[in-house]
Design an enzyme around this catalytic site. Structure first.
Site, PDB file in Angstrom:
ATOM      1  N   ASP A  28      -8.832  42.415  54.798  1.00  0.00           N
ATOM      2  CA  ASP A  28      -8.562  42.227  52.938  1.00  0.00           C
ATOM      3  C   ASP A  28      -7.537  43.712  52.860  1.00  0.00           C
ATOM      4  O   ASP A  28      -7.176  43.552  52.029  1.00  0.00           O
ATOM      5  CB  ASP A  28      -9.383  42.310  52.441  1.00  0.00           C
ATOM      6  CG  ASP A  28     -10.755  43.089  51.972  1.00  0.00           C
ATOM      7  OD1 ASP A  28     -10.416  44.187  53.019  1.00  0.00           O
ATOM      8  OD2 ASP A  28     -11.892  43.322  51.606  1.00  0.00           O
ATOM      9  N   ASP A 109     -24.757  58.570  51.288  1.00  0.00           N
ATOM     10  CA  ASP A 109     -24.771  59.036  49.784  1.00  0.00           C
ATOM     11  C   ASP A 109     -25.746  59.069  48.804  1.00  0.00           C
ATOM     12  O   ASP A 109     -25.421  57.384  48.723  1.00  0.00           O
ATOM     13  CB  ASP A 109     -23.188  59.055  49.399  1.00  0.00           C
ATOM     14  CG  ASP A 109     -21.872  59.847  48.935  1.00  0.00           C
ATOM     15  OD1 ASP A 109     -23.107  61.005  48.264  1.00  0.00           O
ATOM     16  OD2 ASP A 109     -21.396  60.940  49.794  1.00  0.00           O
ATOM     17  N   ASP A 211     -25.500  63.803  45.939  1.00  0.00           N
ATOM     18  CA  ASP A 211     -23.499  63.992  45.520  1.00  0.00           C
ATOM     19  C   ASP A 211     -23.649  65.056  44.316  1.00  0.00           C
ATOM     20  O   ASP A 211     -25.019  65.130  43.023  1.00  0.00           O
ATOM     21  CB  ASP A 211     -23.083  62.931  45.099  1.00  0.00           C
ATOM     22  CG  ASP A 211     -21.582  63.101  44.229  1.00  0.00           C
ATOM     23  OD1 ASP A 211     -20.666  63.859  44.631  1.00  0.00           O
ATOM     24  OD2 ASP A 211     -21.450  62.878  43.350  1.00  0.00           O
ATOM     25  N   GLU A 273     -25.006  68.752  48.330  1.00  0.00           N
ATOM     26  CA  GLU A 273     -23.384  69.351  47.476  1.00  0.00           C
ATOM     27  C   GLU A 273     -23.412  70.383  46.404  1.00  0.00           C
ATOM     28  O   GLU A 273     -24.486  69.538  45.043  1.00  0.00           O
ATOM     29  CB  GLU A 273     -22.575  68.290  47.092  1.00  0.00           C
ATOM     30  CG  GLU A 273     -21.430  68.495  46.684  1.00  0.00           C
ATOM     31  CD  GLU A 273     -20.597  67.642  46.035  1.00  0.00           C
ATOM     32  OE1 GLU A 273     -18.657  68.087  46.052  1.00  0.00           O
ATOM     33  OE2 GLU A 273     -20.923  66.988  45.510  1.00  0.00           O
ATOM     34  N   HIS A 336     -13.831  64.218  51.601  1.00  0.00           N
ATOM     35  CA  HIS A 336     -13.142  63.338  50.768  1.00  0.00           C
ATOM     36  C   HIS A 336     -12.814  63.707  49.985  1.00  0.00           C
ATOM     37  O   HIS A 336     -11.375  63.427  48.843  1.00  0.00           O
ATOM     38  CB  HIS A 336     -14.130  62.123  49.837  1.00  0.00           C
ATOM     39  CG  HIS A 336     -15.479  62.436  49.437  1.00  0.00           C
ATOM     40  ND1 HIS A 336     -16.274  63.304  50.441  1.00  0.00           N
ATOM     41  CD2 HIS A 336     -15.784  62.827  48.426  1.00  0.00           C
ATOM     42  CE1 HIS A 336     -17.214  63.061  49.094  1.00  0.00           C
ATOM     43  NE2 HIS A 336     -16.617  62.808  48.463  1.00  0.00           N
ATOM     44  N   ASP A 337     -13.268  65.019  49.276  1.00  0.00           N
ATOM     45  CA  ASP A 337     -12.504  65.608  48.235  1.00  0.00           C
ATOM     46  C   ASP A 337     -11.542  66.570  48.333  1.00  0.00           C
ATOM     47  O   ASP A 337     -10.974  67.461  46.756  1.00  0.00           O
ATOM     48  CB  ASP A 337     -14.373  66.740  46.985  1.00  0.00           C
ATOM     49  CG  ASP A 337     -14.968  65.853  46.022  1.00  0.00           C
ATOM     50  OD1 ASP A 337     -14.204  64.489  45.888  1.00  0.00           O
ATOM     51  OD2 ASP A 337     -15.698  65.419  46.480  1.00  0.00           O
TER      52      ASP A 337
END
Length: 556
Positions: A28, A109, A211, A273, A336-337
């Site tokens: 997908d 996470d 997070d 984090e 990812h940031d």
């Protein structure tokens, strides 16, 4: 530190997967859990002599919980279920089992500073001022002039307060307005979150990455943050001293309670984090007074350092000085940031060869003392995608429609993993699929299949480096000691235990004299890994380093 007495996370290499763009099994265009399962053998197939497996020890999955995906999973609407985008709870249980069979730990996470505004908790809380969950979020009346309750800002731009018509009150959000912060002062909120954590631990999850773990607690009186001296823009998040909405003392009590919960289970870990603008000396306190908070707090100073020996060594030395006894530092280059490290560092380097920078960066990451985190694709040399059309952008959370402000998009570092040179870089097992984010145009060259065939590729260097690390007590748990105190164009440091000494030499420039302190006794050395010298050869300590040389030597 004794190798046998260390915890698994102190000697492991953790690999971060961004599930939306790692592997798509159902065709997908969006990555899913079954896709990750099909790629596990690439990460670790359980064979220490594998020619195709990386040999990592654990995976950290960016959020996979139920979510409307406004912030791509960092806006959770149901903590106890899997988002259909990624599959089902049964798929996750299979992933756990398959990973564990290969010796791979699984870290989830944990987004518990805030929820989605579509979470049932918030829907009920926002329905009235007297419902059972009325106090589960941070609600405040408007200021006397009808405006926002105080000057707290959103990290994504604009005010951190959004007005809710039903309650006639504002709610606070550290990030996007779709992500209301929960009220950690409410014991019922704590109980619900802690019960949810046990739910996943009971399923066999090996740990969590917390997070935004420095912003759980907020001032109970909702006082204004003071402005920094000389600041004029009151709407700039970085112009405030965040005394009242970040890193409050009771924030550490929350993390300590989570650690106590984790410690009820055998051999589980919590990473955290400690938020992007914390300084190192602030973040070190997240280990706790008695190493009773985060096992592995991580900060961004090392990753954001310029590509220059003195700056990198300065960050390493800071961590060496400040990390508590018995604890482990944590290092990463990408996540990812932030933009990928090759995109950041090639711009500030005299070296225009990305391969040389990648090998040197990998060597530092995997040979300093501490727990390294890899981000998917860095092992093949993935770089930021700079040409994503606006209509295909996915990082919607960074735009704040209420203020018109935004922070830079993070899409460029989240593009599909490049597996081969087939359509969509082999990201999807379906056909004629348009992936969730566009594939980087360089995929025909930069892909796993291609790089496995090239002896001198970044990927094969990573594989060799990971094997060297896994077979070296010194590189896993040894002391770190620099041999150059004011590095200018190269690094030289030792990792040592009672049984082994390993020397790491990294040249950032052209041919240079090594120039070590003459008082250091240097015996013969075995070449464990080098991009310039023959592996296995016994050599004297070289007087000169070859251009952009990376060498790992063991005392012979």
């Amino acid at each position: 530190m004794n190798l046998k007495k260390t915890k698994w996370w102190q000697k492991s290499v953790i690999y971060q997967i961004y599930p939306l763009t790692f592997a798509d099994a159902n065709g997908d265009g969006k990555g899913d859990l079954k896709g990750i399962i099909r790629r596990l053998d690439y990460l670790n197939d359980g064979n220490p002599n594998s020619q195709t497996s990386l040999g990592i020890d654990a995976i950290w999955l960016s959020p996979i919980n139920q979510s409307p995906m406004i912030d791509n999973g960092y806006d959770v609407s149901d903590y106890r279920d899997i988002c259909p985008t990624f599959g089902t709870l049964a798929d996750f249980e299979k992933l756990l089992n398959e990973a564990h069979q290969r010796g791979i730990k699984v870290i989830m996470d944990l987004v518990i500073n805030h929820t989605s505004n579509q979470h049932n908790w918030f829907i009920e809380s926002s329905s009235s001022r007297d419902n059972p969950k009325s106090d589960w979020y941070l609600w405040q009346d408007p200021a006397p002039d009808g405006g926002v309750p105080n000057n707290w800002l959103s990290y994504f731009g604009g005010s951190g307060w959004t007005f809710n018509q039903q309650r006639g009150q504002y709610y606070y959000h550290t990030f996007n307005y779709n992500q209301p912060d929960v009220n950690w002062r409410n014991p019922d909120v704590k109980a619900a979150i802690y019960d949810m954590i046990r739910f996943w631990l009971n399923k066999g999850v090996d740990g969590f990455r917390l997070d935004a773990s420095s912003v759980y607690s907020k001032d109970q009186y909702f006082r204004d943050n003071p402005m920094k001296f000389g600041a004029t823009d009151k709407n700039d998040y970085n112009n405030q001293h965040h005394l009242y909405n970040k890193n409050l003392p009771d924030n550490h009590q929350i993390i300590k309670e989570i650690r106590q919960l984790i410690d009820e289970y055998d051999d589980r870990v919590i990473l955290g984090e400690t938020f992007i603008d914390n300084r190192l000396y602030d973040s070190v306190v997240f280990y706790g007074v008695n190493n009773d908070e985060l096992h592995l707090p991580f900060t961004f100073e090392f990753a954001f350092s310029p590509w220059y020996p003195a700056y990198l060594q300065q960050e390493i030395e800071k961590k060496e000085l400040l990390t508590p006894a018995g604890a482990s530092p944590t290092y990463f280059l990408d996540n990812h940031d932030i933009p990928r490290h090759l995109s950041r560092w090639i711009e500030c380097s005299l070296c225009t060869n990305p391969k040389a920078i990648a090998k040197a960066a990998a060597t530092i990451l995997l040979t300093v003392r501490g727990t390294p985190l890899l981000y998917y694709g860095q092992e093949i040399g993935m770089v930021n995608h700079l040409n994503i059309p606006p209509e295909k952008a996915r990082d919607k959370a960074v735009a704040n429609p209420q203020s018109g402000e935004s922070v830079p998009s993070r899409d460029g570092a989240r593009t599909p993993m490049q597996w081969d040179d087939s359509a969509q870089a082999g990201f999807s097992f379906g056909k004629n699929v348009e992936p969730w984010l566009p594939v980087n145009e360089n995929y025909l060259d930069v892909n796993v299949e291609n790089k496995l065939k090239q002896d001198d590729s970044i990927l094969n260097f990573y594989k060799s480096l990971l094997r060297v690390r896994k077979n070296s007590e010194a590189l896993q748990v040894g002391r770190w000691r620099t041999l150059i105190y004011y590095p200018y164009e190269h690094l030289a440091y030792l990792r040592e235990t009672e049984h082994e000494s390993v020397l790491i030499l990294i040249n950032f420039s052209y041919e240079k004299d090594l120039g070590l302190d003459e008082s250091i006794e240097i015996p013969m050395w075995e070449v464990l890994l080098s991009n310039k010298r023959k592996t296995g050869k016994i050599i004297d300590l070289p007087e000169k380093l070859q251009p952009f040389e990376v060498s790992i030597l063991r005392k012979s």
